[in-house]
Every structure is written in structure tokens, then in C-alpha cells.
Scaffold this motif. Structure first.
Motif, PDB file in Angstrom:
ATOM      1  N   LYS A  97       0.830  -1.209   0.000  1.00 62.99           N
ATOM      2  CA  LYS A  97       0.000   0.000   0.000  1.00 62.99           C
ATOM      3  C   LYS A  97       0.864   1.258   0.000  1.00 62.99           C
ATOM      4  O   LYS A  97       0.559   2.228  -0.699  1.00 62.99           O
ATOM      5  CB  LYS A  97      -0.908  -0.006   1.226  1.00 62.99           C
ATOM      6  N   THR A  98       1.954   1.258   0.756  1.00 63.16           N
ATOM      7  CA  THR A  98       2.835   2.436   0.775  1.00 63.16           C
ATOM      8  C   THR A  98       3.557   2.629  -0.552  1.00 63.16           C
ATOM      9  O   THR A  98       3.962   3.739  -0.874  1.00 63.16           O
ATOM     10  CB  THR A  98       3.884   2.364   1.901  1.00 63.16           C
ATOM     11  N   GLU A  99       3.707   1.552  -1.298  1.00 62.90           N
ATOM     12  CA  GLU A  99       4.347   1.632  -2.625  1.00 62.90           C
ATOM     13  C   GLU A  99       3.310   1.795  -3.731  1.00 62.90           C
ATOM     14  O   GLU A  99       3.556   1.408  -4.878  1.00 62.90           O
ATOM     15  CB  GLU A  99       5.204   0.394  -2.882  1.00 62.90           C
ATOM     16  N   GLN A 100       2.133   2.323  -3.413  1.00 58.62           N
ATOM     17  CA  GLN A 100       1.036   2.559  -4.353  1.00 58.62           C
ATOM     18  C   GLN A 100       0.618   1.287  -5.099  1.00 58.62           C
ATOM     19  O   GLN A 100       0.328   1.308  -6.291  1.00 58.62           O
ATOM     20  CB  GLN A 100       1.373   3.654  -5.370  1.00 58.62           C
ATOM     21  N   GLY A 101       0.620   0.160  -4.400  1.00 57.74           N
ATOM     22  CA  GLY A 101       0.145  -1.091  -4.980  1.00 57.74           C
ATOM     23  C   GLY A 101       1.163  -1.830  -5.823  1.00 57.74           C
ATOM     24  O   GLY A 101       0.828  -2.839  -6.445  1.00 57.74           O
ATOM     25  N   SER A 102       2.389  -1.393  -5.860  1.00 58.85           N
ATOM     26  CA  SER A 102       3.409  -2.029  -6.695  1.00 58.85           C
ATOM     27  C   SER A 102       4.114  -3.148  -5.937  1.00 58.85           C
ATOM     28  O   SER A 102       4.881  -2.901  -5.001  1.00 58.85           O
ATOM     29  CB  SER A 102       4.443  -0.995  -7.150  1.00 58.85           C
ATOM     30  N   THR A 103       3.863  -4.376  -6.374  1.00 53.39           N
ATOM     31  CA  THR A 103       4.548  -5.509  -5.752  1.00 53.39           C
ATOM     32  C   THR A 103       6.014  -5.542  -6.189  1.00 53.39           C
ATOM     33  O   THR A 103       6.864  -6.033  -5.453  1.00 53.39           O
ATOM     34  CB  THR A 103       3.858  -6.836  -6.105  1.00 53.39           C
ATOM     35  N   ARG A 104       6.314  -5.009  -7.354  1.00 47.87           N
ATOM     36  CA  ARG A 104       7.694  -4.987  -7.840  1.00 47.87           C
ATOM     37  C   ARG A 104       8.566  -4.072  -6.971  1.00 47.87           C
ATOM     38  O   ARG A 104       9.661  -4.441  -6.563  1.00 47.87           O
ATOM     39  CB  ARG A 104       7.741  -4.526  -9.294  1.00 47.87           C
ATOM     40  N   ARG A 105       8.085  -2.868  -6.689  1.00 48.44           N
ATOM     41  CA  ARG A 105       8.850  -1.947  -5.838  1.00 48.44           C
ATOM     42  C   ARG A 105       8.961  -2.476  -4.409  1.00 48.44           C
ATOM     43  O   ARG A 105       9.992  -2.311  -3.759  1.00 48.44           O
ATOM     44  CB  ARG A 105       8.223  -0.555  -5.856  1.00 48.44           C
ATOM     45  N   THR A 106       7.906  -3.127  -3.933  1.00 45.25           N
ATOM     46  CA  THR A 106       7.946  -3.716  -2.599  1.00 45.25           C
ATOM     47  C   THR A 106       8.993  -4.817  -2.542  1.00 45.25           C
ATOM     48  O   THR A 106       9.765  -4.913  -1.574  1.00 45.25           O
ATOM     49  CB  THR A 106       6.562  -4.274  -2.198  1.00 45.25           C
TER      50      THR A 106
END
Length: 185
Positions: free
Chosen positions: A33-42
Motif C-alpha cells: 500500500k505504501t508503494e502505491q500497490g506495486s509488488t515490484r517496488r515492494t
């Protein structure tokens, strides 16, 4: 040996008003959620694969490896309650922080004075401008050497120069930090 970055981070994390999520799935959900929904950035932030993040979100993976569990906790703590953290930073930048340290202090001064570095235990409140710079550089990801230089300037002014009343022009260097505790006032 305590690092300045770790001490600042611990002081900022102590301002949290609610505990962080407990389960790995909830922690992973929060980070995504903090990465705006990006699983790649997470995944890049945690140092694991994107598929691993997706397995935790789906509830298929439940027990992280010790390395991933530590990364999850560290990253969640850094991102937890950003408004509370920002308020604590603003408040500290206006009033200064109290620093308790045991470190080796050396300085350059007028000829004839003793400037040999030695271990000292100092507890002082840093001036607001130095505190603001220290917290801003920490947030920007400054190196430990840069943070140590800023801390040396602040402690030199507060302790050695007695807030500008004596020893004007004294250049303080801090090395070998043995203990460091930062208290947000």
C-alpha cells in the motif's frame, strides 16, 4: 558501537502511537500500500522476488525466512505512521534534540591548547538548526560520516563553545562513537 542513523531511527520510531502489524501478510499488505500497490517496488525494497510478495498477499506463504522477517519489520517501522513521524521531526527541528553520547572527541584550537582526542561522555541539547539539518540529512540517506560531522558541529557549539560564549572558532571532530542515544524533546 552505536550508529547515528540507527539512533535517530530508533528515536523516530519511538514516536509511533500504534503498534505495527503483527502478521507477515498484514506487514506485506501495508508495504504494498505504501508503494502505491506495486509488488515490484515492494520486492525490491525487501530484497526478495515479486512472486514472493504476491504469495504473502494471497496468504499462500506464512512463515518468512529470518532475513525476510527482519527486512519486513525494518521497512514497516520506517514507513509506519508517516504523519506522526513528520510531526515529530517538525517538533524536534523547532526545539532541538537531546543527545547522550560516549565518543572520542578531538578538536583544533588556538596554538598552545590541548587538542588530543579523548573519550568523553556528553549529554547536551543540540540547537534547532543543527537538529533540522541532522534529521533532513538522515531522511535523505546521508552517510554515517556526514551525520557524524553534523553531530560534531552541534556538540561543539553546545558543549565546547558553551553556545557561543567561549572557544569561538573551535572545530570539533567526533570519532569512535561508543554509545549514542537521541531523545526527541
Amino acid at each position: 558501537m552505536a550508529t547515528i542513523g540507527e539512533s535517530l531511527e530508533a528515536a523516530l520510531q519511538a514516536t509511533a502511537t500504534r503498534p505495527i502489524p503483527v502478521s507477515p501478510q498484514a506487514r506485506m499488505r501495508f508495504l504494498v500500500k505504501t508503494e502505491q500497490g506495486s509488488t515490484r517496488r515492494t520486492a525490491a525494497r525487501l530484497g526478495c522476488s515479486q512472486r514472493q510478495v504476491e504469495r504473502y498477499l494471497a496468504g499462500k506463504a506464512r512463515r518468512p525466512t529470518p532475513r525476510l522477517a527482519a527486512a519486513l519489520e525494518r521497512e514497516v517501522r520506517r514507513s509506519w505512521q508517516p504523519r506522526v513521524r513528520a510531526r515529530a521531526i517538525r517538533h524536534a527541528a523547532q526545539r532541538g534534540v537531546v543527545v547522550e553520547t560516549r565518543a572520542r572527541f578531538g578538536f583544533t584550537a588556538a596554538p598552545g591548547s590541548t587538542d588530543d582526542p579523548r573519550m568523553r561522555r556528553i549529554t547536551e541539547q543540540l540547537p534547532p538548526d543543527v537538529t533540522a539539518e541532522l534529521l533532513a540529512r538522515h531522511a535523505a540517506g546521508a552517510s554515517e560520516a556526514e551525520l557524524r560531522d553534523i553531530l560534531g558541529v552541534g556538540l561543539g557549539y553546545a558543549y565546547f563553545q558553551d553556545r557561543g560564549r567561549r572557544a569561538v572558532g573551535l572545530d570539533v571532530t567526533v570519532t569512535d562513537i561508543d554509545h549514542l542515544d537521541v531523545g526527541l524533546s
